[in-house]
Design an enzyme around this catalytic site. Sequence first.
Site, short mmCIF file in Angstrom:
data_model
loop_
_atom_site.label_atom_id
_atom_site.label_comp_id
_atom_site.label_asym_id
_atom_site.label_seq_id
_atom_site.Cartn_x
_atom_site.Cartn_y
_atom_site.Cartn_z
N ARG A 58 -4.78 -10.70 -9.45
CA ARG A 58 -5.50 -9.49 -9.06
C ARG A 58 -6.95 -9.52 -9.53
O ARG A 58 -7.86 -9.12 -8.81
CB ARG A 58 -4.77 -8.26 -9.62
CG ARG A 58 -3.49 -7.94 -8.86
CD ARG A 58 -2.62 -6.92 -9.55
NE ARG A 58 -1.43 -6.65 -8.74
CZ ARG A 58 -0.40 -5.92 -9.12
NH1 ARG A 58 -0.40 -5.38 -10.33
NH2 ARG A 58 0.63 -5.73 -8.32
N HIS A 74 -4.67 -8.69 -0.25
CA HIS A 74 -4.19 -9.71 -1.19
C HIS A 74 -3.72 -9.10 -2.51
O HIS A 74 -4.35 -8.19 -3.04
CB HIS A 74 -5.32 -10.71 -1.50
CG HIS A 74 -5.49 -11.77 -0.46
ND1 HIS A 74 -6.65 -12.51 -0.33
CD2 HIS A 74 -4.65 -12.24 0.49
CE1 HIS A 74 -6.53 -13.37 0.64
NE2 HIS A 74 -5.32 -13.23 1.16
N GLU A 75 -2.63 -9.63 -3.03
CA GLU A 75 -2.12 -9.28 -4.37
C GLU A 75 -1.90 -7.78 -4.56
O GLU A 75 -2.20 -7.21 -5.61
CB GLU A 75 -3.06 -9.81 -5.46
CG GLU A 75 -3.27 -11.30 -5.40
CD GLU A 75 -1.95 -12.07 -5.28
OE1 GLU A 75 -0.96 -11.66 -5.90
OE2 GLU A 75 -1.93 -13.07 -4.55
N GLY A 76 -1.35 -7.15 -3.54
CA GLY A 76 -1.04 -5.73 -3.63
C GLY A 76 -2.13 -4.89 -3.00
O GLY A 76 -3.29 -4.95 -3.40
N GLN A 98 -2.06 -0.57 -5.78
CA GLN A 98 -2.84 -0.54 -7.02
C GLN A 98 -2.97 0.90 -7.53
O GLN A 98 -2.92 1.14 -8.74
CB GLN A 98 -4.23 -1.14 -6.79
CG GLN A 98 -4.25 -2.56 -6.28
CD GLN A 98 -3.51 -3.54 -7.18
OE1 GLN A 98 -3.56 -3.43 -8.40
NE2 GLN A 98 -2.82 -4.49 -6.57
#
Length: 597
Positions: free
Chosen positions: A296, A439-441, A446
């Site tokens: 992240r 990307h990545e959540g 978040q």
Amino acid sequence: MPNPLIDDRFVDFLLYEVLHAERLCELDHFSEHSRETFDMAMATSRGFARDVLYPAYKPMDEAAAHLDNGCVRVHPLMHEIFPRMVELGIVNGTRPESVGGLQLPMTIATLTGGYLMAGNLSAFGYLGLTAGAARLIESFGSDELKRTYMDRMYAGEWTGTMALTEPQAGSSLTDVKTSATPTMDGHYLIKGSKVFISGGDQDLTDNIVHLTLGRIDGAPAGIKGVSLFAIPKNRLENSKLVPNDCSTVGVFHKIGWRGLPSIALNFGEEGDCHGWLVGEPHRGIRHMFQMMNEARLMVGMNGAATASVAYHEAVDYAQNRPQGRGFTDRDPSTPQIPIIKHADVRRMLLRQKAIVEGAIALLAAAGMYFDISEHAPSEEERHRAWLLLELLTPIAKSFPAEKGFEANALAVQVHGGYGYTSEYMPESWLRDQKLNSIHEGTTGMQSMDLLGRKVVQEGGAALRALAEEITETSRRAREAGVPEELGSKLEGGMTAIGAVTMHLGELGMNGDIDGMMLHSVDYLEMFMAVVVGWQWLQMATAAKKGLEKHPEKADFYEGKLCAAQYWINTEIPRVGALAALCRSGEDSYARMQPDWF
């Protein structure tokens, strides 16, 4: 002049006038380093990013990696670039000397990586992902796994990925179905499918190691039944690599990041895919969070770097593009003026500057907290830094992605009609930037992590630590001569966050989780404005001091003071409205029914 990607003078200011990074050398772990070694690492990355990576960006964007006879073929330039990136120490730069690393602070690695990402984010991605995968094995793997996989990955002989997402589950890791059947030989037979695996196949190295989530037969349902496995594309048998029943079944055609393939991957189509357990059974999510959090922050820096390279392109264009005249000049025979002299263009450029430099400062601060959380001498210091790092991670990922996209869009706007043509670069960076909010959540995920976990853990300890940091920054700003109203506004914004957090937390404690989380994205938006305002107040304080010592560098320092004034005066007033919205329970989109759309 050529695009600098990221401004060197700004990075040096951030490191040595704001963060005082040389103090990291007082920690035992970094005692072999000095400002000279930090500067050497910076200079090497700057040169490589500008001379090698940046010239390769457009060719790689125009000719994406593709599937050929079951194997992904990357752009030919990557075969020249990849070994040179390995030599830079991207994979093991921050790791201890005991595993072959350079033992650099994360603070330094974050910024050196920023240059490389700004030059060519796809090229960096292969080794950025490998670093995270190898560190998972370093942290949780057996000695045999470390010898077999970690050592080769840190050496750049093999690459690594994180293979989490499945077609039926998306981001819901609770619903992972990949199965792992134990054998008498100590490995597991893996069967399942994964999608959107960045760097999941390539023809650069002999092997790729997928750090994969799956379920051991008979595991509990849900998150508590997920384990972590190392699954190589090719497994070692009698010291030779043989196929491991791990096949690429497709390459996704992406809007951006075209130089880094995103693939669909099948395990065990022939019933012979071997995987090895990493860490403890059924604790895969807990283990994987290490790589996910690091990823992240990496995505956050990708967002900041992508906004930065576009910002500098826009500044250069605005300084050199003549168009129109001032409001009071109605004589068509007079020369046209550069568009940077138009106030609205300066508005767009200043907003980009505030976003770009605020984002980079935030990522550097996260790197500093990482270093302190790992290596400070006292447990109290390490824990406080860990709390702040945990709190800042969803913000450091989301702000550069969301506001970075806005900055990239402004870079296109500054270029006018040329901005949306492929002859100019901003349109390609705009495409790249959009991936970072996914990307990545996603940003929504978040926001749920921030409100549902980070601000309430340990009874709000991280939130209190942040409030203390902002109060102290405001005090130092006043002493340095920064206008008092800037610090006061920022402290007021933090007070508003504290009040709305208590209100939402009470809803959650009373069982109204839906009510608590209803406006989590608005909560994140509010948080981002204040946290980046905090970074700008720190930079304004350092700029005031720098201006006193070096009045001959007024242009640089006045730019920082102007950007701080802009951000705090335009963004912090929004906090009150966002706080009111979060408290209001306004439920239009929650009440909206699927059939009403």
